[in-house]
Design a protein around this motif. Sequence first.
Motif, mmCIF file in Angstrom:
data_model
loop_
_atom_site.group_PDB
_atom_site.id
_atom_site.type_symbol
_atom_site.label_atom_id
_atom_site.label_comp_id
_atom_site.label_asym_id
_atom_site.label_seq_id
_atom_site.Cartn_x
_atom_site.Cartn_y
_atom_site.Cartn_z
ATOM 1 N N SER A 11 8.147 2.268 11.609
ATOM 2 C CA SER A 11 9.152 3.110 12.239
ATOM 3 C C SER A 11 8.806 4.592 12.160
ATOM 4 O O SER A 11 9.212 5.376 13.011
ATOM 5 N N GLU A 12 8.040 4.998 11.129
ATOM 6 C CA GLU A 12 7.698 6.414 11.003
ATOM 7 C C GLU A 12 6.231 6.695 11.290
ATOM 8 O O GLU A 12 5.853 7.827 11.574
ATOM 9 N N GLY A 13 5.373 5.669 11.187
ATOM 10 C CA GLY A 13 3.994 5.794 11.625
ATOM 11 C C GLY A 13 3.046 6.491 10.690
ATOM 12 O O GLY A 13 1.890 6.714 11.054
ATOM 13 N N SER A 14 3.453 6.851 9.490
ATOM 14 C CA SER A 14 2.544 7.559 8.588
ATOM 15 C C SER A 14 1.856 6.564 7.653
ATOM 16 O O SER A 14 2.517 5.815 6.939
ATOM 17 N N PRO A 15 0.515 6.529 7.652
ATOM 18 C CA PRO A 15 -0.209 5.631 6.743
ATOM 19 C C PRO A 15 -0.115 6.129 5.308
ATOM 20 O O PRO A 15 -0.097 7.333 5.037
ATOM 21 N N LYS A 16 -0.055 5.192 4.356
ATOM 22 C CA LYS A 16 0.115 5.513 2.949
ATOM 23 C C LYS A 16 -0.905 4.735 2.129
ATOM 24 O O LYS A 16 -1.417 3.712 2.576
ATOM 25 N N MET A 17 -1.152 5.208 0.921
ATOM 26 C CA MET A 17 -2.172 4.559 0.109
ATOM 27 C C MET A 17 -1.868 4.699 -1.374
ATOM 28 O O MET A 17 -1.382 5.738 -1.831
ATOM 29 N N LEU A 18 -2.169 3.638 -2.106
ATOM 30 C CA LEU A 18 -2.183 3.651 -3.562
ATOM 31 C C LEU A 18 -3.493 3.022 -4.006
ATOM 32 O O LEU A 18 -3.849 1.926 -3.553
ATOM 33 N N THR A 19 -4.226 3.699 -4.869
ATOM 34 C CA THR A 19 -5.472 3.138 -5.382
ATOM 35 C C THR A 19 -5.635 3.522 -6.837
ATOM 36 O O THR A 19 -5.221 4.618 -7.252
ATOM 37 N N TYR A 20 -6.178 2.615 -7.623
ATOM 38 C CA TYR A 20 -6.461 2.952 -9.013
ATOM 39 C C TYR A 20 -7.674 2.185 -9.507
ATOM 40 O O TYR A 20 -8.043 1.135 -8.981
ATOM 41 N N VAL A 21 -8.295 2.750 -10.520
ATOM 42 C CA VAL A 21 -9.407 2.136 -11.240
ATOM 43 C C VAL A 21 -9.118 2.316 -12.721
ATOM 44 O O VAL A 21 -8.838 3.438 -13.173
#
Length: 766
Positions: free
Chosen positions: A570-580
Amino acid sequence: MPLLTPTDISVRATRCRCATGRPSLARWARLWKLAPSLAFFVLVLALLVPAEALAIEYEVFIDVDTEEELYDLYITDQISEDTFNTLVELRRRGIDLNEAGREQLYSLPNLNYDDVDAILAYREEAGVIHAPGDLAAAGVISREKLASLLTFIQAHDKRQKLTATHGWVRYQTAWSQEDRTIPPMTLQARITTLRQLTIGAAGLVTRQRPGSPVWDPSREAMVAPEMTPRVNVPKYFVQWDTDRFGVIAGSYRIGFGQRLTFDSTNRYTPNGFYLDDAVYRPTDLGVRCRESAGEQPSSPCSGAAGSTYGTKDFRWRDSQRGVAIGAKHVSLPVGWLQLYGFGSWQTKQIYQYEIFDNNVCDDPRSSDEVCSAPDVFVSREGQSQLAPASTHKFQTLPNMYDEFLAGGNFSWFYDRRTHVGVTGYGATALWRVEGPDLDFQEWSSTPFGGSWGAIGADMAWGRGWSDLGVEVARSFDSMKVVTGPDSDYGGGGYAGIIRQTSTWGSNELELSARYYDKAYANPYAGPIAQADEFDGNRARDEAGGRIRYGGRVADRLDLRALTDVWVQPSEGSPKMLTYVRGDVDVNKWFRPGLWLQYRNVDLRPNSQVGCIDDGGDLDQPPTGEQGDPTYRSGCLAEVGQITTRFGFRTLKGKLSITAQYQHEFIDDPGVDRLRQDSATTVIVRANPVKSFRIAARLRYLFEDVADNTRFEQSAWAYFDLSYVFNRMFSIRTRYDLFIWLDERASTLSRIPSPEHRLRLELEARF
């Protein structure tokens, strides 16, 4: 830092505004632009190195003996909210090695599918697991893994005497220096007899809950008795459970498949019902006075009364209350059938701002003042109904509505790794307050307008190194009754998830993809999803995929890595979570670690979205007073995190020391600079004699190190002593000292400061 409930997140989302279009800081971009590449590199590297695989998404190797240690893992950001919830529920219920299926065993920490299948094969060959130690003695799993599981498992011998009886009774209470009434208390008991019969209950004494509301037509508002000590018995059950048939009456939780259609269990791969007698302890203090002026010239909470804090009540989460029946294994010429039916009539509590009155509001999404929640006036014993009254604020109102729910599951199993099934349920709410036409606000997790539910199909397939799980579902609701038949809001939507787990050699890799429609308003969906919500639901308006790896490299390095990329369509913004995350066993007594994490809720160039608190006081956790912890930052934003850890274990394991330093870099929309938070924690645990344990923790937290007038700066220390008498009776006492160090106006006026807290726990086992 106070622990929040999942509903805090949805409430705060409605009280936040978004700032967009401000370029990210150059320093921030240079620091974190390589984070996704780093995560991918580590994943690839890990797959090329022989390793011992790990289960589910537990972020660290779980090695605890008590629930206090789980709280420490969460508070120090070693595990997430979801992991904490799962582990607490697992420990309280326990996994019976002689009864658990493949899905239940896989939910245990530190195990992979190979370990689970080895346990099941040993149980089938031996007939019964007499004691957990049998698994290590037979070489089924390592002694290290078994030791880490002991607090979560049990092995009740099915061949024991029919009259054999065992159980436990637990009493808890807490106190702080500004308490002026009897302290909060909880009493729990559970008994198992006749091999398969389990009976349990949990009761509480609360002081900070109002009475049941009624409607006052002269005020066109609700009226609820003032806060006062009350006795509550929210949890009670009787369960008869075997490996082929089970029935439970009372409070329970239940879930199936990939948790997309129905789940209330917190387990990663649920399959059936589980008893529920969970009670959550207070971890911080709460404001003693929660009233606004209402009809009076000023609020009773003006001045020092509104800044005085006392011990919070013990809490519980509303689950299902009714009957669930399961035929777990109906033999067929090929495979077997599984049949479950469940019904619930649960009287529920609700956060007071989560409702609206249909008599005066046409659509809860409207910003019109009449669509706000009705006032709740305070009634006091001996006070005339016509006298000017104050109003309750930030309260959870008890006994507000009855939720009627019914559902079922039908599955055909080819073997324990391969099945197809169908799950469905329907529910409706009947409000107990007569007079208004109450309903749920649009940001509530429960759909407004009337009945709701979902139906879905799931399948699992497993061969060799591969386990595949798929589920698709369709929700339905009655929200178009309110929004209108031509509205694009409500009516139900579609959702789907696919999860592939590969276990080969000694590696485990999970790949998953998910899509949850904007209209998929299912409050009982609990699949893989990020913490951001759409109108109260996590598994809604989200499409994404993730890759997760866990392993032990060269028998020294515990390595975990995850990358999750998603979007709200609905808002179109890509998001990300990453960890090591890597922890190295240098030798038997030294274990250092280094963790990197990056989260961004808007990956578009030159665009930034952040969450800004508008100053609302949400001290009292809303709906359900669940007490479930969530992430410390409290708000999704662009955040980078570096954590260093040093673990020491000496004196043959009788003394352990963990030192951890965490530094966060936050692109905060509230300031034109890079905000930095830091947290330093030291945990000491000692077991000088077998029955005596000592634990202590010191945490120093400084949010926004450049300005101590904006966020929290505090020091928190506790000292915990426990002793077990004759393996039957245990006593635990804990003292906490919490010192507020920042210079916010709310902190300078806070009473008490510093805070002294005491807690006592008594437990008898037989």
